[in-house]
Enzyme design. Sequence first.
Site, PDB file in Angstrom:
ATOM      1  N   ASP A  64      32.134  29.863  47.882  1.00 47.44           N
ATOM      2  CA  ASP A  64      33.576  29.776  47.615  1.00 47.44           C
ATOM      3  C   ASP A  64      33.891  28.903  46.403  1.00 47.44           C
ATOM      4  OD1 ASP A  64      33.998  31.357  49.887  1.00 47.44           O
ATOM      5  OD2 ASP A  64      33.967  29.587  51.169  1.00 47.44           O
TER       6      ASP A  64
ATOM      7  N   HIS B 234      35.213  37.196  48.013  1.00 50.91           N
ATOM      8  CA  HIS B 234      35.470  36.825  46.626  1.00 50.91           C
ATOM      9  C   HIS B 234      36.907  37.228  46.287  1.00 50.91           C
ATOM     10  CE1 HIS B 234      30.884  37.138  45.612  1.00 50.91           C
ATOM     11  NE2 HIS B 234      31.146  36.261  46.559  1.00 50.91           N
TER      12      HIS B 234
HETATM   13  P1  GDP Z   1      33.821  32.913  45.765  1.00 51.39           P
HETATM   14  O1  GDP Z   1      33.405  33.254  47.160  1.00 51.39           O
HETATM   15  O2  GDP Z   1      32.876  31.985  45.086  1.00 51.39           O
HETATM   16  O3  GDP Z   1      34.114  34.121  44.932  1.00 51.39           O
HETATM   17  O4  GDP Z   1      35.202  32.085  45.885  1.00 51.39           O
HETATM   18  P2  GDP Z   1      36.450  32.447  46.855  1.00 51.39           P
HETATM   19  O5  GDP Z   1      37.191  33.573  46.242  1.00 51.39           O
HETATM   20  O6  GDP Z   1      36.031  32.548  48.253  1.00 51.39           O
HETATM   21  O7  GDP Z   1      37.284  31.088  46.753  1.00 51.39           O
HETATM   22  C1  GDP Z   1      37.858  30.647  45.577  1.00 51.39           C
HETATM   23  C2  GDP Z   1      39.387  30.612  45.755  1.00 51.39           C
HETATM   24  O8  GDP Z   1      39.964  29.775  44.766  1.00 51.39           O
HETATM   25  C3  GDP Z   1      40.054  31.952  45.585  1.00 51.39           C
HETATM   26  O9  GDP Z   1      41.171  32.017  46.417  1.00 51.39           O
HETATM   27  C4  GDP Z   1      40.460  31.971  44.114  1.00 51.39           C
HETATM   28  O10 GDP Z   1      41.584  32.794  43.869  1.00 51.39           O
HETATM   29  C5  GDP Z   1      40.810  30.520  43.900  1.00 51.39           C
HETATM   30  N1  GDP Z   1      40.499  29.993  42.570  1.00 51.39           N
HETATM   31  C6  GDP Z   1      39.437  30.267  41.771  1.00 51.39           C
HETATM   32  N2  GDP Z   1      39.455  29.483  40.686  1.00 51.39           N
HETATM   33  C7  GDP Z   1      40.529  28.669  40.805  1.00 51.39           C
HETATM   34  C8  GDP Z   1      41.057  27.587  40.024  1.00 51.39           C
HETATM   35  O11 GDP Z   1      40.526  27.207  38.996  1.00 51.39           O
HETATM   36  N3  GDP Z   1      42.183  26.967  40.491  1.00 51.39           N
HETATM   37  C9  GDP Z   1      42.784  27.349  41.642  1.00 51.39           C
HETATM   38  N4  GDP Z   1      43.864  26.676  42.031  1.00 51.39           N
HETATM   39  N5  GDP Z   1      42.314  28.345  42.415  1.00 51.39           N
HETATM   40  C10 GDP Z   1      41.198  28.990  42.004  1.00 51.39           C
HETATM   41 MG    MG Z   2      34.139  33.155  49.066  1.00 53.02          MG
END
Ligand code: GDP
Ligand code: MG
Length: 423
Positions: free
Chosen positions: A12, A40
């Site tokens: 995440d 994601h």
């Molecule tokens: P992944 O599993 O690594 O792809 O990550 P996730 O999608 O599960 O979690 C990351 C969350 O943070 C998601 O809801 C994204 O939309 C959000 N997100 C990603 N980058 C940023 C950022 O730089 N700032 C903020 N506020 N939210 C972010």
């Molecule tokens: Mg995730």
Amino acid sequence: MLTAIVGINWGDEGKGRMVDLLSENEDIVVRYQGGNNAGHTVVNPRGKFILNLLPSGILRPNVVNVMGNGMVIDLEHLCHELERLREGGVAITPDNLKISDKAVICLPYHVLQDGLEEDRLGDAKYGSTRRGIAPVYGDKYLKKAIRMGDLLYPDQLEHRLEHVIDWKNLMIHKAYGAQEIQMDQVIAWLRKFGDPIREYICDTGRYLAEAADEDRRIMFEAQLGALRDIDMGIYPYTSSSSTIAAYAPIGAGIPGYQLDQVIGIMKAYSTCVGEGPFTAEMSGEEAEELRKAGGEYGAATGRPRRVGGFDVVASRYGVEMQGADELALTKLDVLSYLDQIPVCVAYERNGERIDRFPVGYELEQAKPIYEYLPGWNCDISGCREFIELPKAAQDYVNYLEQAVGCPITYISVGAQRDAYIMK
Ligand code: GDP
Ligand code: MG
């Protein structure tokens, strides 16, 4: 050019968000491990999408997406995910989606078995997503799995399935005491959700090898992070697959090829879903504030994520295990509400300072050593240049870079595609 996008922490970190951004000039994006326990989240001009199985390049019309042999695929979930995306206006055809004939099918009895075991464990549970991931990877290595390519040979598949189900019932029915798995139900499920997928199945390893030989750009997208890797992570609270970059060519079906670049995605603070040691963990109001500021609720499961300050010990280990050449630091904007930024700089156990990420019981007994860096206390989500960031935010980024020993080249300050800074 072969580039891997991988997680430095517990997952995440924002891998989907970074793949969506960085795949602009890619020809192909490959998911090389894991199943629909991934979540994601991608926010871009087309809307907000949650991807569990499909590579995050699926939202770019020019990108071919590959689901590699290292994956485990729940066909029912895949059908629904495809449907949802199509409803959102995303065109998906065998031209832009290819599924490995060697990828393993996650069947309803794997989901059942996952739940039966978590229930049996009670308070000692592993924190499984209950999506069948551990049982289906278990079956893969026990050589009892059904693979995507089997769908192309229904008669042989039925014959093999008969033996596999006899064997599976020894556990499901005789050991756990659950109802026997019925062959005809499994066949019906495979027809219903497998038939629409058949046209996407091919030898993706060969496709990728040819693309690599033609010098096309291939991006490998990981699920979860280094600390959940089955070998290198916080075993047994890991995932059941290899989340590290070194596995990418294997899970994609081109083991003879080498990555040119590994970009580690590292979060500006720590989060962890499920059970297991999480040394930097915060509690009470401090935790609740951070969880709220970061929207830390699982994309796949909706579970509140455990949170903590940035963990230098764990992240440095993550960088090392990933062999990261550079880093993208995500969610820096989330920390803007803090007067001072908590950082777990080392661990302590029996009065001894620990700088190297420990395993097993040593990790379980480790306590965090926290230090505080100055906060910036203002909105940075509109910054697009490093020099536009307040001095304290710049200092924080520089500090992390030094602490983990790897350059930070991207800084994400929002979930939207363009909310980032190139350092
Ligand atoms: P992944 O599993 O690594 O792809 O990550 P996730 O999608 O599960 O979690 C990351 C969350 O943070 C998601 O809801 C994204 O939309 C959000 N997100 C990603 N980058 C940023 C950022 O730089 N700032 C903020 N506020 N939210 C972010
Ligand atoms: Mg995730």
